[in-house]
Design a protein around this motif. Sequence first.
Motif, short mmCIF file in Angstrom:
data_model
loop_
_atom_site.label_atom_id
_atom_site.label_comp_id
_atom_site.label_asym_id
_atom_site.label_seq_id
_atom_site.Cartn_x
_atom_site.Cartn_y
_atom_site.Cartn_z
N ARG A 65 0.86 -1.20 -0.11
CA ARG A 65 -0.06 0.03 -0.13
C ARG A 65 0.92 1.22 -0.06
O ARG A 65 0.46 2.24 0.70
N ASN A 66 2.21 1.02 -0.59
CA ASN A 66 3.05 2.13 -0.40
C ASN A 66 2.32 3.53 -1.25
O ASN A 66 2.30 3.63 -2.33
N PRO A 67 2.47 4.46 -0.31
CA PRO A 67 1.86 6.01 -0.79
C PRO A 67 2.67 6.57 -1.79
O PRO A 67 2.27 7.40 -2.76
N LEU A 68 4.18 6.24 -1.71
CA LEU A 68 5.11 6.97 -2.96
C LEU A 68 4.58 6.72 -4.34
O LEU A 68 4.52 7.36 -5.19
N ILE A 69 4.46 5.31 -4.36
CA ILE A 69 4.03 4.84 -5.87
C ILE A 69 2.73 5.16 -6.04
O ILE A 69 2.42 5.33 -7.11
N TYR A 86 -11.15 -2.90 3.73
CA TYR A 86 -11.32 -1.64 4.61
C TYR A 86 -9.93 -1.04 5.09
O TYR A 86 -9.91 0.15 5.14
N LYS A 87 -9.15 -1.85 5.63
CA LYS A 87 -7.87 -1.43 6.22
C LYS A 87 -7.26 -0.93 4.98
O LYS A 87 -6.46 0.27 5.33
N ASP A 88 -7.18 -1.37 3.63
CA ASP A 88 -6.48 -0.64 2.78
C ASP A 88 -7.27 0.50 2.32
O ASP A 88 -6.54 1.68 2.15
N ALA A 89 -8.49 0.57 2.58
CA ALA A 89 -9.18 1.84 2.02
C ALA A 89 -8.87 3.07 3.15
O ALA A 89 -8.65 4.25 2.75
N LYS A 90 -8.99 2.46 4.29
CA LYS A 90 -8.32 3.69 5.42
C LYS A 90 -7.04 4.07 5.15
O LYS A 90 -6.62 5.33 5.65
N ILE A 91 -6.10 3.27 5.10
CA ILE A 91 -4.64 3.83 4.69
C ILE A 91 -4.48 4.64 3.62
O ILE A 91 -3.75 5.51 3.72
N HIS A 92 -5.32 4.42 2.54
CA HIS A 92 -5.22 5.27 1.49
C HIS A 92 -5.67 6.38 1.84
O HIS A 92 -5.18 7.69 1.42
N ILE A 93 -6.88 6.54 2.70
CA ILE A 93 -7.52 7.75 2.89
C ILE A 93 -6.44 8.80 3.75
O ILE A 93 -6.38 9.77 3.62
N ASN A 111 -19.43 0.13 10.82
CA ASN A 111 -18.72 1.30 11.17
C ASN A 111 -17.95 2.17 10.29
O ASN A 111 -17.39 3.35 10.74
N ASP A 112 -17.39 1.49 9.34
CA ASP A 112 -16.31 2.30 8.46
C ASP A 112 -17.06 2.70 7.10
O ASP A 112 -16.45 3.41 6.44
N VAL A 113 -18.28 2.40 6.88
CA VAL A 113 -19.03 2.62 5.59
C VAL A 113 -19.07 4.05 5.44
O VAL A 113 -18.67 4.69 4.32
N GLU A 114 -19.38 4.85 6.78
CA GLU A 114 -19.50 6.61 6.26
C GLU A 114 -18.22 7.17 5.90
O GLU A 114 -18.12 7.94 5.20
N LEU A 115 -17.35 6.71 6.70
CA LEU A 115 -16.08 7.38 6.47
C LEU A 115 -15.49 6.94 4.88
O LEU A 115 -15.25 7.84 4.24
N ILE A 116 -15.71 5.67 4.45
CA ILE A 116 -15.33 5.36 3.21
C ILE A 116 -16.34 6.09 1.98
O ILE A 116 -15.76 6.48 1.06
N GLN A 380 2.22 -1.87 5.67
CA GLN A 380 1.11 -1.38 5.41
C GLN A 380 0.94 0.08 4.95
O GLN A 380 0.00 0.74 4.82
N GLY A 381 2.12 0.60 4.67
CA GLY A 381 2.08 1.72 3.81
C GLY A 381 2.61 2.85 5.25
O GLY A 381 2.27 4.11 4.19
#
Length: 385
Positions: A65-69, A86-93, A111-116, A380-381
């Motif tokens: 999940r590397n943010p630079l790339i 969902y953990k992938d989505a949250k670290i990208h956010i 409980n993560d639906v609204e955030l995403i 995990q990025g």
Amino acid sequence: MFLEKTIDRNPNLIKAAFYLHQEGVISPDTYVLDYDMILENAKMMKKEADKYGIKLYFMGKQIGRNPLICKALVDMGFEGAVAVDYKDAKIHIENGIKLGHVGHLVQIPKNDVELIVSANPQTISIYSIEKAKEISKAAVKLNVKQNITLRVIDDEDMLYPAQYGGFYLKDLEKVVDELRSLPNIVIYGLTSFPCFLYDSKEKKIKDTHNLKTVLKAKDILKDMDINIEEVNLPSANCTESMKLIKSFGGTHGEPGHGFTGTTPFHGDHDNYEKPAMVYVSEVSHNLNSNSYCYGGGYYRRSNLKKALVGTDIDNGKLIDVEEPSLESIDYYFTLKENTKVSDTVIMAFRTQIFVTRSDVAIVKGISDGKPELIGLYDSQGRKIR
């Protein structure tokens, strides 16, 4: 699985990995990613996708999940990240990465639906009416319209263990009637996984029964006056498969291993993408006729066979590797002969960095023989330094 290919097609990556470990810049249990080569591979893939009108989400889990790339891929024009869970989505956010497709292999917890949803993903895959209701509720609260993609399945489809879920074709009309009653969601796409797989005997990428299911679902929805905008056909996506996606009426792909040249296709072919990732370890000790190097980065579908052991590419020796048993924690990899303690160990295999405990070193300047570490991250990025 990819070591000999990497030595042949990207030897400077091997040289850089030896150098960075021998100089103490990186520790054992580190994946070294060739930043420039990954972007060259991505440009090649996107050019081919553009040729056929295919849009691409990028899968970041394989590279931690590397943010630079990921940021570089967004800047290049990719449609956003595939958040495999969902953990992938949250670290990208958290890292400011645009979300493309969320929820395909792992649904979003309540409980993560609204955030995403608030992060404005292009589409969210659903397996159930219940999940659609949760997304609808969040979209209403946020006053947005949220696209949804239906994962469709049929009795003859091939699903991987621990990835079961979706709507059966026989139930699709009833499902769609229920979905139409929910506010603020739009039935936007169809998908399945895997839609393509590499056939090692025929040595080519081939469609699966799952793809046929997606196309049947599209016809069902067309008869219900629903225009599907996205037909997403993932797995084995790389430059080689763009024409194939188009030929079956696909609109989107989701490359992952294609960026690092580590799909099964790349194990047999020298077409297109070059290898851009190696794993670095260090000999810990010898015992009887074997030696042992530090682990932490093992992936059980890696097809790991050999390691290059030494202090540089010129004196490195190819040695057989015994993969850790599935019953054991991968504290060590077993090298099938005695080696010198503290020598560097280089491997190249199919991996999923996000399920390891490895570090991830992003290195540029490799092709010029001037490797420069531009960031060290966890699996995990998240940045280490």
